[in-house]
Design a protein around this motif. Structure first.
Motif, PDB file in Angstrom:
ATOM      1  N   HIS A 156      -0.592  -8.937  -2.884  1.00  0.00           N
ATOM      2  CA  HIS A 156      -0.844  -7.545  -3.288  1.00  0.00           C
ATOM      3  C   HIS A 156      -2.355  -7.328  -3.328  1.00  0.00           C
ATOM      4  CE1 HIS A 156       0.445  -4.062  -6.184  1.00  0.00           C
ATOM      5  NE2 HIS A 156      -0.592  -3.717  -5.435  1.00  0.00           N
ATOM      6  N   PHE A 157      -2.907  -7.020  -2.172  1.00  0.00           N
ATOM      7  CA  PHE A 157      -4.356  -6.930  -1.960  1.00  0.00           C
ATOM      8  C   PHE A 157      -4.625  -5.658  -1.168  1.00  0.00           C
ATOM      9  CE2 PHE A 157      -8.051  -7.632   0.740  1.00  0.00           C
ATOM     10  CZ  PHE A 157      -8.968  -8.274  -0.075  1.00  0.00           C
ATOM     11  N   HIS A 158      -5.697  -4.942  -1.550  1.00  0.00           N
ATOM     12  CA  HIS A 158      -6.008  -3.678  -0.877  1.00  0.00           C
ATOM     13  C   HIS A 158      -7.385  -3.718  -0.212  1.00  0.00           C
ATOM     14  CE1 HIS A 158      -2.510  -2.031  -2.765  1.00  0.00           C
ATOM     15  NE2 HIS A 158      -2.997  -2.174  -3.985  1.00  0.00           N
ATOM     16  N   TRP A 159      -7.417  -3.281   1.012  1.00  0.00           N
ATOM     17  CA  TRP A 159      -8.655  -3.035   1.733  1.00  0.00           C
ATOM     18  C   TRP A 159      -8.368  -1.936   2.749  1.00  0.00           C
ATOM     19  CZ3 TRP A 159      -9.211  -3.771   7.115  1.00  0.00           C
ATOM     20  CH2 TRP A 159     -10.495  -3.479   7.619  1.00  0.00           C
ATOM     21  N   PHE A 160      -9.340  -1.047   2.956  1.00  0.00           N
ATOM     22  CA  PHE A 160      -9.143   0.044   3.906  1.00  0.00           C
ATOM     23  C   PHE A 160     -10.246   0.045   4.955  1.00  0.00           C
ATOM     24  CE2 PHE A 160      -7.331   2.130  -0.025  1.00  0.00           C
ATOM     25  CZ  PHE A 160      -6.017   1.898   0.331  1.00  0.00           C
ATOM     26  N   PRO A 161      -9.899   0.229   6.216  1.00  0.00           N
ATOM     27  CA  PRO A 161     -10.922   0.401   7.247  1.00  0.00           C
ATOM     28  C   PRO A 161     -11.577   1.776   7.124  1.00  0.00           C
ATOM     29  CG  PRO A 161      -8.725   0.648   8.198  1.00  0.00           C
ATOM     30  CD  PRO A 161      -8.527   0.222   6.774  1.00  0.00           C
ATOM     31  N   ARG A 162     -12.898   1.790   7.188  1.00  0.00           N
ATOM     32  CA  ARG A 162     -13.613   3.062   7.065  1.00  0.00           C
ATOM     33  C   ARG A 162     -13.246   4.041   8.176  1.00  0.00           C
ATOM     34  NH1 ARG A 162     -17.596   4.224   3.602  1.00  0.00           N
ATOM     35  NH2 ARG A 162     -18.389   2.546   2.273  1.00  0.00           N
ATOM     36  N   SER A 163     -12.896   3.523   9.327  1.00  0.00           N
ATOM     37  CA  SER A 163     -12.580   4.407  10.449  1.00  0.00           C
ATOM     38  C   SER A 163     -11.435   5.357  10.106  1.00  0.00           C
ATOM     39  CB  SER A 163     -12.220   3.584  11.682  1.00  0.00           C
ATOM     40  OG  SER A 163     -11.115   2.742  11.428  1.00  0.00           O
ATOM     41  N   LEU A 204     -12.004   6.743  -4.188  1.00  0.00           N
ATOM     42  CA  LEU A 204     -12.027   5.422  -3.569  1.00  0.00           C
ATOM     43  C   LEU A 204     -13.473   4.999  -3.359  1.00  0.00           C
ATOM     44  CD1 LEU A 204      -9.187   6.081  -0.989  1.00  0.00           C
ATOM     45  CD2 LEU A 204      -9.035   4.609  -3.000  1.00  0.00           C
ATOM     46  N   PRO A 205     -14.050   4.264  -4.309  1.00  0.00           N
ATOM     47  CA  PRO A 205     -15.445   3.822  -4.179  1.00  0.00           C
ATOM     48  C   PRO A 205     -15.589   2.746  -3.116  1.00  0.00           C
ATOM     49  CG  PRO A 205     -14.457   2.940  -6.168  1.00  0.00           C
ATOM     50  CD  PRO A 205     -13.458   3.892  -5.595  1.00  0.00           C
ATOM     51  N   ALA A 206     -16.824   2.344  -2.892  1.00  0.00           N
ATOM     52  CA  ALA A 206     -17.159   1.485  -1.748  1.00  0.00           C
ATOM     53  C   ALA A 206     -16.451   0.139  -1.774  1.00  0.00           C
ATOM     54  CB  ALA A 206     -18.677   1.276  -1.699  1.00  0.00           C
ATOM     55  N   VAL A 207     -16.067  -0.358  -2.945  1.00  0.00           N
ATOM     56  CA  VAL A 207     -15.438  -1.677  -3.027  1.00  0.00           C
ATOM     57  C   VAL A 207     -14.151  -1.739  -2.213  1.00  0.00           C
ATOM     58  CG1 VAL A 207     -14.121  -1.116  -5.121  1.00  0.00           C
ATOM     59  CG2 VAL A 207     -14.758  -3.504  -4.647  1.00  0.00           C
ATOM     60  N   TRP A 208     -13.481  -0.605  -2.009  1.00  0.00           N
ATOM     61  CA  TRP A 208     -12.239  -0.578  -1.247  1.00  0.00           C
ATOM     62  C   TRP A 208     -12.450  -0.879   0.236  1.00  0.00           C
ATOM     63  CZ3 TRP A 208      -7.301   0.387  -3.211  1.00  0.00           C
ATOM     64  CH2 TRP A 208      -7.252   0.751  -4.558  1.00  0.00           C
ATOM     65  N   PHE A 209     -13.688  -0.833   0.699  1.00  0.00           N
ATOM     66  CA  PHE A 209     -13.973  -0.969   2.126  1.00  0.00           C
ATOM     67  C   PHE A 209     -14.756  -2.240   2.455  1.00  0.00           C
ATOM     68  CE2 PHE A 209     -13.905   3.392   0.641  1.00  0.00           C
ATOM     69  CZ  PHE A 209     -12.823   3.882   1.352  1.00  0.00           C
ATOM     70  N   ASP A 210     -14.970  -3.081   1.455  1.00  0.00           N
ATOM     71  CA  ASP A 210     -15.766  -4.300   1.639  1.00  0.00           C
ATOM     72  C   ASP A 210     -14.817  -5.497   1.680  1.00  0.00           C
ATOM     73  OD1 ASP A 210     -17.509  -6.445   1.574  1.00  0.00           O
ATOM     74  OD2 ASP A 210     -18.866  -5.516   0.113  1.00  0.00           O
ATOM     75  N   LEU A 211     -14.371  -5.856   2.870  1.00  0.00           N
ATOM     76  CA  LEU A 211     -13.391  -6.938   3.004  1.00  0.00           C
ATOM     77  C   LEU A 211     -13.993  -8.287   2.646  1.00  0.00           C
ATOM     78  CD1 LEU A 211     -10.623  -7.957   3.699  1.00  0.00           C
ATOM     79  CD2 LEU A 211     -11.219  -7.850   6.127  1.00  0.00           C
ATOM     80  N   ASP A 212     -15.234  -8.528   3.020  1.00  0.00           N
ATOM     81  CA  ASP A 212     -15.850  -9.813   2.696  1.00  0.00           C
ATOM     82  C   ASP A 212     -15.891 -10.032   1.184  1.00  0.00           C
ATOM     83  OD1 ASP A 212     -16.241 -10.486   5.342  1.00  0.00           O
ATOM     84  OD2 ASP A 212     -18.262  -9.650   5.424  1.00  0.00           O
ATOM     85  N   ALA A 213     -16.225  -8.994   0.438  1.00  0.00           N
ATOM     86  CA  ALA A 213     -16.259  -9.113  -1.021  1.00  0.00           C
ATOM     87  C   ALA A 213     -14.864  -9.367  -1.570  1.00  0.00           C
ATOM     88  CB  ALA A 213     -16.853  -7.853  -1.644  1.00  0.00           C
ATOM     89  N   GLY A 214     -13.863  -8.709  -1.006  1.00  0.00           N
ATOM     90  CA  GLY A 214     -12.494  -8.910  -1.459  1.00  0.00           C
ATOM     91  C   GLY A 214     -12.007 -10.318  -1.222  1.00  0.00           C
ATOM     92  N   LEU A 215     -12.273 -10.845  -0.040  1.00  0.00           N
ATOM     93  CA  LEU A 215     -11.864 -12.213   0.260  1.00  0.00           C
ATOM     94  C   LEU A 215     -12.601 -13.203  -0.635  1.00  0.00           C
ATOM     95  CD1 LEU A 215     -11.704 -12.054   4.166  1.00  0.00           C
ATOM     96  CD2 LEU A 215      -9.778 -12.074   2.557  1.00  0.00           C
TER      97      LEU A 215
END
Length: 326
Positions: free
Chosen positions: A7-14, A48-59
């Motif tokens: 249950h992990f969330h990340w969104f592509p900015r595109s 949706l702040p910037a953290v939702w789009f930072d995959l490296d930080a999430g991983l």
């Protein structure tokens, strides 16, 4: 064996840039480094702040909590129903582009990141085409299921071919709450009512519809993953059986026990209840990142006093079979 956060969330900015180019709702507006996502004809929005789009930080956050072998399964989360508010043609194009970006991240972060598909359900033939491409060609590992489709409930008879094909493909349906059904009715006290109980109503009603409509009876191989410990359902299973009037061969609770749930709940008692009701083989580790801390999620597992064997199943052994993470 690696830990799997299901249950992990990340969104592509595109995706959000494409939605920002729209004049009609649903659409996005840029807000600093993030976005506001407007839905329900602009009556509601998600920040949706910037953290939702930072995959490296999430991983990195996932690995810091459970080790360098950690993998994540990325879902659309609360946005799963927003495709339904688009015209059918737009929904297909936007879903296809979204799925391509998720698949690209899966290729880039091989064995660390697994993606799940967004499928527009307004048109049955188009839904099947997007499904085939997302699973068969892009190799995504699950399908996100919204609570409604084109004004219909998710148990509408027209969707049965879709459920048939999902079952044949062997991928799970992820039932995650949205704000589409109960958001306006529970808008008092800021968003506290909706976030605390409205979203759990949303996912719980969706799963009950799949059961009461006979979808899980007709498709016994269909895998359903309900987030947040199963919402309200395991705690009221006896009442569900008592009040159900549907002509099913089994009590509704028996179908409910076939579903999978995750550990995204900030209370050890809820984790223990899920383990007892569903069984250790049906419970999946999840963090809801970035809505919740991976370290807090693992802390709750510790408070739940799982045995070593139970903890191993929840953290590592159950998810690969559910999502085919080979």
């Amino acid at each position: 064996m690696r830990t799997v956060d299901t249950h992990f969330h990340w969104f592509p900015r595109s995706h959000f840039e494409a939605m920002a180019a729209r004049a009609e709702y649903p659409r996005t507006e840029r807000a600093g480094d993030g976005y506001r996502y407007y839905y329900n004809e602009g009556r509601g929005f998600l920040p949706l702040p910037a953290v939702w789009f930072d995959l490296d930080a999430g991983l990195a956050a996932a690995e810091a909590a459970t080790g360098p072998e950690t993998a994540v399964v990325c879902t659309t989360g609360v946005l799963s129903g927003l495709l339904d508010q688009l015209p059918a043609g737009d929904a297909v194009d936007i879903a296809a582009a979204y799925n391509e970006e998720i698949a690209k991240a899966q290729r880039t972060h091989r064995d660390r990141f697994f993606g799940t598909a967004a499928i527009p359900l307004q048109d049955g033939a188009q839904a099947l085409a997007v499904l085939e491409h997302a699973i068969g060609e892009l190799d995504l590992r699950a399908v996100n299921l919204p609570p409604v489709s084109a004004g219909d409930a998710i148990d509408a008879a027209r969707l049965d071919p879709f459920y048939t094909r999902v079952a044949e493909l062997g991928v799970p349906l992820i039932v995650h709450p949205t704000d589409l059904v109960f958001g306006e009715a529970l808008s008092d006290y800021g968003d506290a009512l909706q976030r605390t109980i409205g979203r759990l109503f949303d996912s719980s009603v969706t799963v009950l519809r799949l059961i009461f409509a006979g979808i899980l009876e007709r498709h016994p191989g269909l895998k359903v993953v309900q987030t947040h410990g199963g919402g309200f359902l395991p705690y009221q299973a006896g009442r569900i059986d008592k009040n159900a009037r549907q002509p099913l061969p089994l009590p509704p609770s028996e179908y409910l026990k076939r579903t999978f749930v995750d550990t995204v709940t900030p209370q050890a008692l809820t984790v223990r209840t899920a383990m007892e009701f569903y069984g250790a083989g049906q419970v999946l580790y999840g963090t809801d990142y970035p809505c919740w801390s991976p370290r807090a999620a693992t802390g709750i597992l510790g408070e739940a006093r799982l045995s070593d064997a139970e903890r191993d199943r929840v953290l590592s052994r159950n998810a690969p079979g559910v999502f085919d993470l080979s």
